[in-house]
Motif scaffolding. Structure first.
Motif, PDB file in Angstrom:
ATOM      1  N   PRO A  97       0.788  -1.230   0.000  1.00  0.00           N
ATOM      2  CA  PRO A  97       0.000   0.000   0.000  1.00  0.00           C
ATOM      3  C   PRO A  97       0.822   1.283   0.000  1.00  0.00           C
ATOM      4  CG  PRO A  97      -0.988  -1.600   1.478  1.00  0.00           C
ATOM      5  CD  PRO A  97       0.314  -2.188   1.026  1.00  0.00           C
ATOM      6  N   LEU A  98       2.003   1.276   0.623  1.00  0.00           N
ATOM      7  CA  LEU A  98       2.789   2.497   0.749  1.00  0.00           C
ATOM      8  C   LEU A  98       3.967   2.565  -0.216  1.00  0.00           C
ATOM      9  CD1 LEU A  98       2.841   3.043   4.623  1.00  0.00           C
ATOM     10  CD2 LEU A  98       1.416   4.177   2.912  1.00  0.00           C
ATOM     11  N   GLY A  99       4.041   1.655  -1.157  1.00  0.00           N
ATOM     12  CA  GLY A  99       5.149   1.700  -2.094  1.00  0.00           C
ATOM     13  C   GLY A  99       5.395   0.372  -2.773  1.00  0.00           C
ATOM     14  N   VAL A 100       6.633   0.186  -3.222  1.00  0.00           N
ATOM     15  CA  VAL A 100       6.997  -1.040  -3.928  1.00  0.00           C
ATOM     16  C   VAL A 100       8.377  -1.500  -3.479  1.00  0.00           C
ATOM     17  CG1 VAL A 100       5.629  -0.436  -5.955  1.00  0.00           C
ATOM     18  CG2 VAL A 100       8.039   0.215  -5.870  1.00  0.00           C
ATOM     19  N   PHE A 101       8.650  -2.798  -3.663  1.00  0.00           N
ATOM     20  CA  PHE A 101       9.983  -3.350  -3.452  1.00  0.00           C
ATOM     21  C   PHE A 101      10.612  -3.598  -4.817  1.00  0.00           C
ATOM     22  CE2 PHE A 101       8.152  -4.301   0.683  1.00  0.00           C
ATOM     23  CZ  PHE A 101       9.206  -4.009   1.527  1.00  0.00           C
ATOM     24  N   VAL A 102      11.889  -3.228  -4.930  1.00  0.00           N
ATOM     25  CA  VAL A 102      12.599  -3.322  -6.193  1.00  0.00           C
ATOM     26  C   VAL A 102      13.837  -4.200  -6.008  1.00  0.00           C
ATOM     27  CG1 VAL A 102      13.769  -2.040  -8.019  1.00  0.00           C
ATOM     28  CG2 VAL A 102      11.818  -1.013  -6.824  1.00  0.00           C
ATOM     29  N   GLN A 103      14.008  -5.184  -6.884  1.00  0.00           N
ATOM     30  CA  GLN A 103      15.204  -6.019  -6.815  1.00  0.00           C
ATOM     31  C   GLN A 103      16.355  -5.293  -7.494  1.00  0.00           C
ATOM     32  OE1 GLN A 103      14.988  -9.891  -8.679  1.00  0.00           O
ATOM     33  NE2 GLN A 103      16.808 -10.613  -7.603  1.00  0.00           N
ATOM     34  N   GLU A 139       1.018  13.153  -7.505  1.00  0.00           N
ATOM     35  CA  GLU A 139      -0.438  13.169  -7.501  1.00  0.00           C
ATOM     36  C   GLU A 139      -0.977  12.196  -6.455  1.00  0.00           C
ATOM     37  OE1 GLU A 139      -2.035  15.332  -9.297  1.00  0.00           O
ATOM     38  OE2 GLU A 139      -0.154  16.047 -10.183  1.00  0.00           O
ATOM     39  N   PRO A 140      -2.145  12.469  -5.889  1.00  0.00           N
ATOM     40  CA  PRO A 140      -2.736  11.538  -4.914  1.00  0.00           C
ATOM     41  C   PRO A 140      -3.152  10.223  -5.586  1.00  0.00           C
ATOM     42  CG  PRO A 140      -4.270  13.304  -5.458  1.00  0.00           C
ATOM     43  CD  PRO A 140      -2.973  13.685  -6.081  1.00  0.00           C
ATOM     44  N   VAL A 141      -2.638   9.115  -5.076  1.00  0.00           N
ATOM     45  CA  VAL A 141      -2.939   7.801  -5.618  1.00  0.00           C
ATOM     46  C   VAL A 141      -3.236   6.863  -4.460  1.00  0.00           C
ATOM     47  CG1 VAL A 141      -2.033   5.825  -6.905  1.00  0.00           C
ATOM     48  CG2 VAL A 141      -1.474   8.139  -7.639  1.00  0.00           C
ATOM     49  N   GLU A 142      -4.285   6.067  -4.566  1.00  0.00           N
ATOM     50  CA  GLU A 142      -4.663   5.151  -3.498  1.00  0.00           C
ATOM     51  C   GLU A 142      -3.829   3.877  -3.498  1.00  0.00           C
ATOM     52  OE1 GLU A 142      -8.806   4.365  -3.730  1.00  0.00           O
ATOM     53  OE2 GLU A 142      -9.422   6.423  -3.275  1.00  0.00           O
ATOM     54  N   ASP A 143      -3.420   3.427  -4.673  1.00  0.00           N
ATOM     55  CA  ASP A 143      -2.720   2.147  -4.779  1.00  0.00           C
ATOM     56  C   ASP A 143      -1.573   2.300  -5.774  1.00  0.00           C
ATOM     57  OD1 ASP A 143      -1.860  -0.448  -5.013  1.00  0.00           O
ATOM     58  OD2 ASP A 143      -3.854  -1.305  -5.322  1.00  0.00           O
ATOM     59  N   PRO A 144      -0.342   1.919  -5.388  1.00  0.00           N
ATOM     60  CA  PRO A 144       0.781   2.000  -6.329  1.00  0.00           C
ATOM     61  C   PRO A 144       0.550   1.184  -7.599  1.00  0.00           C
ATOM     62  CG  PRO A 144       1.569   1.633  -4.094  1.00  0.00           C
ATOM     63  CD  PRO A 144       0.080   1.471  -4.051  1.00  0.00           C
ATOM     64  N   ALA A 145      -0.315   0.170  -7.518  1.00  0.00           N
ATOM     65  CA  ALA A 145      -0.597  -0.658  -8.692  1.00  0.00           C
ATOM     66  C   ALA A 145      -1.249   0.147  -9.809  1.00  0.00           C
ATOM     67  CB  ALA A 145      -1.489  -1.831  -8.300  1.00  0.00           C
ATOM     68  N   GLN A 146      -1.752   1.319  -9.495  1.00  0.00           N
ATOM     69  CA  GLN A 146      -2.303   2.195 -10.523  1.00  0.00           C
ATOM     70  C   GLN A 146      -1.195   2.815 -11.374  1.00  0.00           C
ATOM     71  OE1 GLN A 146      -5.188   4.014  -7.193  1.00  0.00           O
ATOM     72  NE2 GLN A 146      -5.515   4.953  -9.189  1.00  0.00           N
ATOM     73  N   LEU A 147       0.037   2.757 -10.875  1.00  0.00           N
ATOM     74  CA  LEU A 147       1.162   3.384 -11.559  1.00  0.00           C
ATOM     75  C   LEU A 147       2.134   2.377 -12.146  1.00  0.00           C
ATOM     76  CD1 LEU A 147       1.932   6.060  -8.817  1.00  0.00           C
ATOM     77  CD2 LEU A 147       0.608   6.418 -10.917  1.00  0.00           C
ATOM     78  N   VAL A 148       2.385   1.294 -11.417  1.00  0.00           N
ATOM     79  CA  VAL A 148       3.375   0.307 -11.840  1.00  0.00           C
ATOM     80  C   VAL A 148       2.831  -1.098 -11.601  1.00  0.00           C
ATOM     81  CG1 VAL A 148       5.375   1.797 -11.413  1.00  0.00           C
ATOM     82  CG2 VAL A 148       4.467   0.382  -9.558  1.00  0.00           C
ATOM     83  N   GLY A 149       3.511  -2.079 -12.177  1.00  0.00           N
ATOM     84  CA  GLY A 149       3.122  -3.471 -11.997  1.00  0.00           C
ATOM     85  C   GLY A 149       4.312  -4.333 -11.632  1.00  0.00           C
ATOM     86  N   GLU A 150       4.055  -5.474 -11.017  1.00  0.00           N
ATOM     87  CA  GLU A 150       5.129  -6.393 -10.657  1.00  0.00           C
ATOM     88  C   GLU A 150       5.828  -6.888 -11.921  1.00  0.00           C
ATOM     89  OE1 GLU A 150       3.955  -9.536  -8.086  1.00  0.00           O
ATOM     90  OE2 GLU A 150       3.232  -8.213  -6.497  1.00  0.00           O
ATOM     91  N   GLY A 151       7.154  -6.956 -11.843  1.00  0.00           N
ATOM     92  CA  GLY A 151       7.947  -7.362 -12.987  1.00  0.00           C
ATOM     93  C   GLY A 151       8.393  -6.209 -13.862  1.00  0.00           C
ATOM     94  N   GLU A 152       7.838  -5.038 -13.636  1.00  0.00           N
ATOM     95  CA  GLU A 152       8.194  -3.860 -14.428  1.00  0.00           C
ATOM     96  C   GLU A 152       9.562  -3.334 -14.000  1.00  0.00           C
ATOM     97  OE1 GLU A 152       6.476   0.682 -15.007  1.00  0.00           O
ATOM     98  OE2 GLU A 152       5.085  -0.958 -14.548  1.00  0.00           O
ATOM     99  N   LEU A 153      10.356  -2.895 -14.968  1.00  0.00           N
ATOM    100  CA  LEU A 153      11.656  -2.304 -14.672  1.00  0.00           C
ATOM    101  C   LEU A 153      11.492  -0.832 -14.325  1.00  0.00           C
ATOM    102  CD1 LEU A 153      13.930  -3.826 -17.462  1.00  0.00           C
ATOM    103  CD2 LEU A 153      13.706  -4.562 -15.089  1.00  0.00           C
TER     104      LEU A 153
END
Length: 219
Positions: free
Chosen positions: A102-108, A125-139
């Motif tokens: 909910p508060l961000g993402v983990f990056v390898q 910008e105000p965003v409720e879910d980081p998934a609205q901006l990025v997805g798992e596996g994305e560089l």
């Protein structure tokens, strides 16, 4: 240090038959956090029943009669090696998003090394879910802001100035209580070329511009 055979694999840990103890006993126990430095979904991702192991004794005897042992204690901490690489080379890296929270993402950032990027670094910008901006596996391109060896974590910030805290520090902050000396082995984390600051040019138009047409000379 002890050797033994993995007897049972459970979600909460591993039971080990330590060499030399009577048949049927499995006094050795490995907690999930003591299995590996890698992120795993289940202990079976690290070991399997019947596997021979060598581990370090953490607690010789617990209240339950178990001997707590650790596989991770005998493995090189990948974060120490990564911290040395960051100090010597570049703080800008390209990594793959491994988990969205909910508060961000983990990056390898490198094998067995992940950093956390706060949501505020992804957008202003105000965003409720980081998934609205990025997805798992994305560089994603990030800057290493802090390598905390004591708490074993890496703090990241945006490399392109997208977030409110995007400006990188002069050097990554490094926290550690104690560490062994010695030269780190060769390591090649994902790295991106340095980013040059962007300068946006432009002209402000003043009132009355453009000027009126020049007067025609008198005949």
């Amino acid at each position: 240090m002890v050797t033994g055979t993995v007897a049972e694999v459970h979600t909460f840990g591993i039971f080990v038959h330590i060499d030399g103890e009577p048949e049927g006993l499995r006094t050795g126990f490995i907690r999930v956090p003591d299995l590996t430095w890698s992120r795993i979904d289940h202990p079976s991702d690290a070991v399997e029943a019947g596997q021979r192991i060598t581990a370090e004794v953490s607690v010789a005897e617990t209240r339950s009669g178990q001997v707590a042992v650790s596989l991770k204690a005998l493995q090189e901490d990948p974060l120490i090696r990564f911290a040395d690489q960051v100090d010597r080379v570049d703080r800008v890296a390209i990594g793959s998003i491994t988990k969205i929270i909910p508060l961000g993402v983990f990056v390898q950032l490198a094998p067995d090394v992940e950093g956390r990027l706060h949501l505020s670094e992804l957008t202003d910008e105000p965003v409720e879910d980081p998934a609205q901006l990025v997805g798992e596996g994305e560089l994603i391109t990030v800057t290493v802001a802090e390598v905390d060896l004591r708490h074993h974590r890496v703090r990241l910030c945006a490399a392109d100035g997208a977030g409110s805290h995007a400006a990188p520090p002069e050097a990554p902050e490094r926290r550690t209580s104690a560490r062994t000396s010695g030269q780190a082995s060769a390591f090649d984390p994902f790295r991106a070329p340095g980013h040059e600051p962007k300068h946006e040019g432009g002209h402000h138009r003043a009132h009355g511009w453009p000027p009126s047409s020049p007067r025609r000379p008198a005949s």
